[in-house]
Write an enzyme that holds these catalytic residues in place. Structure first.
Site, PDB file in Angstrom:
ATOM      1  N   ASP A 367       0.723  -1.264  -0.023  1.00 43.11           N
ATOM      2  CA  ASP A 367       0.066  -0.082  -0.197  1.00 43.11           C
ATOM      3  C   ASP A 367       0.862   1.099  -0.092  1.00 43.11           C
ATOM      4  O   ASP A 367       0.365   2.188  -0.524  1.00 43.11           O
ATOM      5  CB  ASP A 367      -1.002   0.092   1.188  1.00 43.11           C
ATOM      6  CG  ASP A 367      -2.234  -0.939   0.940  1.00 43.11           C
ATOM      7  OD1 ASP A 367      -2.414  -1.209  -0.094  1.00 43.11           O
ATOM      8  OD2 ASP A 367      -2.583  -1.477   2.069  1.00 43.11           O
ATOM      9  N   TYR A 455      -9.703  -0.179   2.964  1.00 41.76           N
ATOM     10  CA  TYR A 455      -9.369  -0.285   4.084  1.00 41.76           C
ATOM     11  C   TYR A 455      -8.974   1.143   4.587  1.00 41.76           C
ATOM     12  O   TYR A 455      -8.359   2.031   3.973  1.00 41.76           O
ATOM     13  CB  TYR A 455      -8.052  -1.147   3.999  1.00 41.76           C
ATOM     14  CG  TYR A 455      -8.298  -2.353   4.892  1.00 41.76           C
ATOM     15  CD1 TYR A 455      -8.655  -3.651   4.204  1.00 41.76           C
ATOM     16  CD2 TYR A 455      -7.911  -2.467   6.314  1.00 41.76           C
ATOM     17  CE1 TYR A 455      -8.720  -4.653   5.165  1.00 41.76           C
ATOM     18  CE2 TYR A 455      -8.206  -3.352   6.862  1.00 41.76           C
ATOM     19  CZ  TYR A 455      -8.742  -4.756   6.488  1.00 41.76           C
ATOM     20  OH  TYR A 455      -8.845  -5.744   7.352  1.00 41.76           O
TER      21      TYR A 455
HETATM   22 CU   LIG Z   1      -7.623  -6.958   7.520  1.00 38.79          CU
END
Ligand SMILES: [Cu+2]
Ligand SMILES: *[C@@H]1O[C@H](CO)[C@@H](O)[C@H](O)[C@H]1NC(C)=O
Ligand SMILES: *[C@@H]1O[C@H](CO)[C@@H](O)[C@H](O)[C@H]1NC(C)=O
Ligand SMILES: *[C@@H]1O[C@H](CO)[C@@H](O)[C@H](O)[C@H]1NC(C)=O
Ligand SMILES: *[C@@H]1O[C@H](CO)[C@@H](O)[C@H](O)[C@H]1NC(C)=O
Length: 724
Positions: A367, A455
């Protein structure tokens, strides 16, 4: 500084506890008027424009454009005017005269560490340079631009695998290409989904061998956003579009999940809007906040220098790392500042999913290097992401055409009093003792949240007056889910085949990991440090020596080379890990040091030959120690997108260099295994884990012995109307 660490604070809580406090401690005269005192009102250093803004955006107050910012510290990020200057230098640079490159990152090329540590306030700044990563004809260029000279002073062209961070326009391209494809349209229509209701996301493709090299690839997967803002819970399972973003063409469409229904929108909503599904909130605590009679006791000087209690550090946003702490120093008893850490930041975040299916195998995200933890950090939500009295910091980033833009309020800094105890002791009243001694614990937090697609990552650096630094990562947001034909586990023929948990009807939360690797350039009382392992081993007594058969002994071993400092944590072979300065001694002769206290210890269990693990080989150990080297910054390599693992911490560290009494960097990976559960649907309650950097023999005694307790008279008593 100058202020006492012990701020007055007061918690406005439910009425009942208020009355309780009131009855125990009758209010004293605090000299308050009946008018609402300023500390009773929300006061933050927060910009009101909540959008990320182009500096050309009209209607934004001038001060929020950061037009007049000037760098005041060698590590200060490039300012708006410096970025503009870099752009104009680049546009006059010969190779780019005819057409401009696409700028994937443009940020300060930090001066050498020695220049930074020697610099004192008032000195001229070391030469300001920008480090630019650009794509030009599909090839990555690294450029160094000297702002003083007005010249490009370095230019390297990268060949081989690996690409810079994906830029927003790369993602837009991938979507445009997908949306204009007839076969894609047909696949969507075949699922019975209205083309106006689809919401597609752009996923990094990882690296799975030479076939995928030489082109920038993004995978597109889609969801139905009909009747919900939480489209992540409505996957169009099995449809994956692989796009070559530079050629603007689709390489492959796989459509394997046509029999899988799209999960319903029911119960997926989470936004507090008119659609909010809950009219009755159920039993909830009353609104609450920490009050600070005299205001916050930290300052942010010159834009980036945070001073609080006995700490001082430089704090800045970074497009890739998110948030960078530099030159963290703590005040000694004699008033001098002692260095603890030169630089600390999240270097990479590896998230492999555990499903070998065609639509899932490639999900092995990095990420920081692929999307950027700063690039995906949005403005923080006042009073919910950060408490009252928080100070908010903006980021100045750049667009792909090299224009500065402002990402407002992406870092917050605040003092935390959570009712915890700093230290205490009381005596049982025998022998005439009557001791009840206690100190409240107040800490300072710097926080940033990155929303990497579904996320959300919450990064906290928390500083304590006793010298401890706690680095915490929280996970929230949406699961990445997989569609399934099943609505109940009783309908599933063989649940052992599942790669996750059924978290809602037709929705599987797939098992995955999160590994956050931190770069911690420790400088304990200076740059030359050693890494020492204190291994606890069982010793056995000699026959007749003692009623005891066994006891533990801490065996000290100084790491000579990198191999000695590659640590896999083990519960039944425990150690402490210290970074010490061998030439700085405490009053008693112990070397001064800090230890790293691991937490949340999940290790990557993937095969070392598995492609994602080759790229993320920096997670093969939880701790590594390397000699300081400016080019060894990103654990997954400078060009982490589609990297093949040639440039990772594991590769650098295989040189097994000497690390004793050298300027060393500590790397720590905070890991999470995540087996989803129903509570993670439709948005996950935060799960967090942390590790600590804690002084060991750094101070001659408890550094917070000399602190004052809080007395009732120190605190105002607020009425419910908000007056004293
Ligand atoms: Cu997770
Ligand atoms: C696919 O559908 C979208 C939305 O209806 C439309 O704008 C686009 O032109 C279609 N593309 C093709 C190639 O038919
Ligand atoms: C269920 O699946 C597991 C894992 O794939 C397999 O080992 C097992 O034999 C299967 N059981 C049956 C009854 O098919
Ligand atoms: C660290 O040690 C090296 C020799 O190993 C020396 O040259 C250097 O000056 C030292 N650095 C500091 C900051 O003390
Ligand atoms: C610094 O790191 C880079 C990348 O690993 C390496 O090529 C270079 O040789 C290193 N420099 C030194 C002085 O070790």
């Amino acid at each position: 500084m100058g202020k006492s660490n012990y701020v007055q604070f007061f918690i406005i809580m439910a009425i009942a506890p208020f009355i309780f406090i009131y009855s125990r401690y009758p209010p004293e005269n605090l000299g308050c008027s009946t008018a609402t005192p300023p500390w009773c009102t929300t006061k933050t250093h927060r910009k009101t424009n909540l959008r990320s803004t182009s500096i050309l955006d009209a209607g934004i107050p001038d001060s929020d454009h950061h037009f007049t910012d000037t760098p005041l510290h060698p590590l200060d990020p490039l300012t708006v005017s410096e970025i503009n200057r870099v752009r104009s230098i680049l546009s006059a640079y010969e190779p780019f005269l005819l057409s401009s490159p696409s700028i994937n990152s443009l940020s300060l090329d930090e001066p050498e560490k020695i220049e930074v540590t020697r610099w004192k306030t008032g000195d001229p700044l070391p030469p300001r340079r920008a480090s630019v990563t650009a794509l030009f004809d599909g090839v990555t260029h690294f450029l160094t631009v000297d702002l003083g000279l007005g010249l490009v002073t370095g230019h390297d062209v990268h060949t081989g695998p690996g690409y810079p961070m994906l830029a927003p326009n790369d993602l837009t391209t991938a979507l445009e290409v997908t949306y204009s494809d007839l076969e894609f349209n047909r696949s969507i229509l075949a699922r019975g989904v209205d083309l106006n209701d689809i919401n597609c996301i752009t996923l990094s493709s990882g690296w799975y061998g030479p076939d995928e090299e030489g082109k920038r690839i993004v995978k597109v997967q889609c969801f139905s956003s009909q009747d919900t803002s939480n489209f992540y819970m409505r996957p169009i399972e099995g449809l994956t579009v692989t796009v070559d973003i530079d050629k603007r063409k689709i390489i492959k469409i796989t459509d394997i999940g046509r029999g899988i229904p799209i999960p319903k929108a029911t119960n997926t909503e989470y936004e507090y809007t008119t659609n909010y599904p809950f009219s009755d909130m159920g039993p909830t605590p009353n609104p609450m906040s920490m009050e600070q009679l005299k205001g916050p006791s930290f300052t942010v000087d010159d834009g980036h220098i945070v001073k609080w209690a006995n700490w001082v550090f430089h704090l800045k946003p970074d497009i890739r790392a998110g948030m960078v702490i530099s030159q963290a120093m703590i005040r000694a008893e004699d008033g001098k500042y002692r260095s603890v850490m030169y630089k600390g930041f999240a270097s990479e975040l590896f998230v492999p999913y555990m499903d070998p299916d065609e639509a899932w195998y490639f999900k092995s995200y990095m990420d920081a290097g692929e999307f950027g933890l700063g690039a995906t950090a949005m403005s923080l939500v006042e009073l919910n992401d950060c408490p009252r009295h928080a100070y908010y910091m903006d980021a100045v980033f750049t667009t792909t055409d090299g224009q500065p833009f402002i990402q407002p309020n992406i870092i917050c800094i605040f003092e935390r009093y959570a009712g915890d105890i700093g230290w205490r002791h009381s005596e049982i009243p025998v022998m005439g003792f009557n001791i009840r001694e206690s100190r409240a614990k107040v800490t300072l937090v710097a926080r940033m949240t990155a929303s990497v697609g579904n996320y959300d990552y919450i990064f906290d650096w928390e500083f304590q007056t006793d010298g401890l630094i706690r680095i915490k990562v929280g996970l929230s947001g949406m699961l990445m889910v997989k569609g399934t034909p099943y609505e109940n586990i009783n309908d599933i023929p063989n649940t052992s085949d599942m790669t996750g948990t059924l978290v809602s009807e037709n929705v599987i939360g797939v098992v995955h990991d999160h590994f956050v690797t931190f770069h911690l350039d420790m400088d304990i009382d200076g740059a030359n440090n050693s890494f020492v392992k204190f291994n606890l081993v069982k010793e056995e007594t000699l026959p007749g020596q003692s009623p005891r058969k066994s006891y533990l002994k801490a065996k000290r071993k100084v790491a000579k080379t990198e191999d000695d400092a590659k640590i896999k944590l083990k519960l039944y072979d425990p150690s402490e890990f210290h970074v010490i300065n061998p030439s700085q001694r405490s009053r008693l002769g112990n070397p001064t040091g800090y230890k790293i206290v691991p937490g949340g210890t999940a290790a990557s269990l993937l095969d070392h030959d598995d492609a994602p693990q080759i790229r993320a080989a920096f997670t093969n150990n939880q701790i590594w120690v390397t000699p300081h080297n400016k080019s060894e910054t990103w654990a997954g390599g400078v060009l982490a997108s589609q990297s093949n693992g040639e440039d990772t911490l594991e590769v650098w560290s295989s040189r097994n260099r000497e690390i004793e009494n050298k300027d060393i960097v500590l790397w720590y990976t905070l890991g999470f295994h995540h087996i989803p559960c129903q509570e993670d649907f439709p948005v996950m309650p935060t799960v967090s884990s942390s590790f600590e950097l804690k002084p060991v023999n750094f101070f001659d005694r408890n550094p917070i012995l000399r602190t004052k307790p809080t007395f009732p008279k120190d605190l105002p008593v607020c009425s419910t109307a908000g007056t004293c």
